[in-house]
Design a protein around this motif. Sequence first.
Motif, PDB file in Angstrom:
ATOM      1  N   GLU A  96       0.768  -1.248  -0.084  1.00 55.71           N
ATOM      2  CA  GLU A  96       0.061   0.022   0.080  1.00 55.71           C
ATOM      3  C   GLU A  96       0.662   1.426   0.034  1.00 55.71           C
ATOM      4  O   GLU A  96       0.331   2.240  -0.445  1.00 55.71           O
ATOM      5  CB  GLU A  96      -0.857  -0.100   1.351  1.00 55.71           C
ATOM      6  N   PHE A  97       1.965   1.238   0.620  1.00 54.71           N
ATOM      7  CA  PHE A  97       2.924   2.362   0.366  1.00 54.71           C
ATOM      8  C   PHE A  97       4.047   2.033  -0.455  1.00 54.71           C
ATOM      9  O   PHE A  97       5.085   2.692  -0.388  1.00 54.71           O
ATOM     10  CB  PHE A  97       3.718   2.260   1.972  1.00 54.71           C
ATOM     11  N   GLY A  98       3.809   1.451  -1.543  1.00 56.85           N
ATOM     12  CA  GLY A  98       4.587   1.622  -2.802  1.00 56.85           C
ATOM     13  C   GLY A  98       5.582   0.533  -2.606  1.00 56.85           C
ATOM     14  O   GLY A  98       6.620   0.562  -3.616  1.00 56.85           O
ATOM     15  N   LYS A  99       6.006  -0.431  -1.794  1.00 51.68           N
ATOM     16  CA  LYS A  99       6.984  -1.247  -1.759  1.00 51.68           C
ATOM     17  C   LYS A  99       6.576  -2.721  -2.034  1.00 51.68           C
ATOM     18  O   LYS A  99       5.776  -3.526  -1.361  1.00 51.68           O
ATOM     19  CB  LYS A  99       7.461  -1.222  -0.261  1.00 51.68           C
ATOM     20  N   GLN A 100       7.023  -3.178  -3.065  1.00 45.30           N
ATOM     21  CA  GLN A 100       6.646  -4.703  -3.556  1.00 45.30           C
ATOM     22  C   GLN A 100       7.619  -5.624  -2.943  1.00 45.30           C
ATOM     23  O   GLN A 100       8.922  -5.319  -3.222  1.00 45.30           O
ATOM     24  CB  GLN A 100       6.789  -4.683  -5.028  1.00 45.30           C
ATOM     25  N   VAL A 101       7.142  -6.220  -1.986  1.00 44.20           N
ATOM     26  CA  VAL A 101       8.230  -7.192  -1.226  1.00 44.20           C
ATOM     27  C   VAL A 101       7.693  -8.610  -1.254  1.00 44.20           C
ATOM     28  O   VAL A 101       6.604  -8.823  -1.093  1.00 44.20           O
ATOM     29  CB  VAL A 101       8.519  -6.886   0.278  1.00 44.20           C
ATOM     30  N   ARG A 102       8.473  -9.753  -1.630  1.00 47.92           N
ATOM     31  CA  ARG A 102       7.982 -11.048  -1.669  1.00 47.92           C
ATOM     32  C   ARG A 102       7.693 -11.480  -0.295  1.00 47.92           C
ATOM     33  O   ARG A 102       8.221 -11.109   0.706  1.00 47.92           O
ATOM     34  CB  ARG A 102       9.250 -12.089  -2.267  1.00 47.92           C
ATOM     35  N   PHE A 103       6.557 -12.131  -0.388  1.00 47.52           N
ATOM     36  CA  PHE A 103       6.128 -12.692   0.943  1.00 47.52           C
ATOM     37  C   PHE A 103       7.149 -13.687   1.747  1.00 47.52           C
ATOM     38  O   PHE A 103       7.279 -13.276   3.032  1.00 47.52           O
ATOM     39  CB  PHE A 103       5.010 -13.877   0.543  1.00 47.52           C
ATOM     40  N   GLU A 104       7.989 -14.339   1.122  1.00 45.83           N
ATOM     41  CA  GLU A 104       9.054 -15.174   1.904  1.00 45.83           C
ATOM     42  C   GLU A 104       9.994 -14.422   2.464  1.00 45.83           C
ATOM     43  O   GLU A 104      10.483 -14.770   3.343  1.00 45.83           O
ATOM     44  CB  GLU A 104       9.721 -16.235   0.892  1.00 45.83           C
ATOM     45  N   ASP A 105      10.393 -13.210   1.849  1.00 43.72           N
ATOM     46  CA  ASP A 105      11.397 -12.352   2.438  1.00 43.72           C
ATOM     47  C   ASP A 105      10.752 -11.680   3.840  1.00 43.72           C
ATOM     48  O   ASP A 105      11.622 -11.338   4.399  1.00 43.72           O
ATOM     49  CB  ASP A 105      11.622 -11.139   1.263  1.00 43.72           C
TER      50      ASP A 105
END
Length: 234
Positions: free
Chosen positions: A34-43
């Motif tokens: 929602e704040f523009g940070k695409q992060v992998r679930f596993e990370d």
Amino acid sequence: MADRNVKAVIFDVDGTLVDTVDMHADAWQRALREFGKQVRFEDVRGQIGKGSDKLMPVFLSEAELEEIGEQLEKRRGEIYKSEHLPRVKAFPKVRELFERILNDGLRVALASSAPEDELTHYKEVADIADLIDAATSADDAEESKPEPDIFAAAVKSLNGVRAEDCVVVGDTPYDVIAARKIGIRAIGVLSGGFPESSLRDEGAVEIYEDPANLLGNYERSLIGRAAVSKASGG
């Protein structure tokens, strides 16, 4: 340190007593998105077990932390509490494990990075509120795991008990690191989904699948051996 020195068992909560690791990871991932940070679930999942103060810097720059950190943490909490907290379940045999430990004359404490209101809910879900000598939450620690503040606060709350008299039970390498920093031995459980190797590499003295498996192997565990030694006056 001999087994007989064990006087208290300090339990982590999330991932150790209640099945919440994936829920926390989902809330963080969605809030970050929602704040523009695409992060992998596993990370994200690999960072669960740390408090917000240690988790957010993994994914945000200093400038981003300053700009959106507080809002991000608040949003993560909203997602978790509205969508996940009502669905939290305890792992099997948690109450029975606590009862066994108490019946053997050892004390039990909780040390969680969760806010006080979430910790209260977890105690109700696991049906252990009446079995705990002390409980510390995020409000009791200046810094979260892998810093040892929360475990140090738990030891302090157990009057007459020293760090070397305790054993920590936790599901993440951050629990093991934090415990070892103040001289507490750590037992690892795999219920939080962290690899056994990550717990052993940080110094976990024993590994069990989950609380039920620890209960099933109680007599040969560090906790059970300490109880036998205590009863025999050894």
